[in-house]
Design an enzyme around this catalytic site. Sequence first.
Site: not given
Length: 410
Positions: A166, A169, A312, A371
């Site tokens: 992404h 990110e 991420h 994450e």
Amino acid sequence: MELQWIIVKTGDTLPRIASAYRMTNALLCALNPEATAQPYLLAGQMLRVMPGTGRRYAVPPGETVQETAERFALSEEQLRESNPEISKVKDWGGCCINIPQAGGKTIVNIEGEYGYRELIRDIQRLEARYSCVKSGEIGTSVMGKTLPYVRIGHGPRHIHVNASVHANEWLTTPVLMRFIEEYAEAYSLDSLWHSYDPQRWMQETTLWAVPMVNPDGVELVQEGVVNHHKYASELLAWNGGRPHFTHWKANIRGVDLNDQFPAHWDEEVARRSVFSPGPRDYAGTAPLTEPEAQALAQWTQEHAFAAVVSLHSQGQEIYWNYRDLEPRESAPLSRKLAKASGYKAIKLGGSDAGYKDWFIQAFGKPGFTVEVGLGVNPLPVEQFDDICVEVGMLLAELLSHGEREAGASG
């Protein structure tokens, strides 16, 4: 220091310029309020800068150069190199000196922002410094950028980690690169990395990293569509006319690369209900339409990975399951990774078509979406050092997992 004028070049951003001239972002913005009001800098415009010297220190009488260096977690050599005008003077008592950043000899650092050019530069520097680091490419992006991989280790157990799937990110890229650098350095010095043994990692595992899956998107987030961007009109339309792209997750064609994999893709499309290109959640017209996703999938199929990790941000969570297709070892392994990193292992439902989903479904091996950090993307660079430790410990535990399992069974 006197005020100077500089000419903005393509790729320049306010954070990069501030870092280059050792200024704070606040001072650079205060000197250039008109540039601060723009969404992005324009090549050719002129900015006012006031070059700084970073940290300064008045050396008290009687303090040796070595004592000063230790005070700031530096070597005496680093300190003398940063003060060439007095480098050969023995006694610095009463002098006002420059203090360089700690770890100034590391290759991977964030100089304002970390983008594609910084990545390519650092891969070249790592290869030049460490013979154990090798690189290649898995394909190209929509705009023709090569998608590099970095390999370290030559063991039979193959592990893959990717980052910056992404666009906003992008902090995950230097985090992954810093771990590779620290691994290579510890191995070359024959020292431990924290309590882990890189010599065993090297012999027993091969780590394959793809540090920036979405380079076009990262560039868009950091630099915008100014300076004659090829897709400017389309991107502005897909972005609702907004000139800022800091919230953009997709690739340059407005497709979310982590919704591109053939793992119940149709259900993900129905759940998202996004049917046209945009900043996020558009899965494309079919699985694997985008060259970045195609390259990653094909490259994965060519390697027998024992486990994969996709970095991420944000949330400090580890997603380890997919529709009960994950192997039995995934749950206990996720708990080990959580303990090592301080993150929370989460059993996630209601999500499909991601890279780790497809990997679990296709190969029946452990896959993890991690994450990193906490906050709003792009995460502030102030979190970089903490995230490096967290992700480093997680990857160290993953690299050590196979050897421990072998030891337990032996």
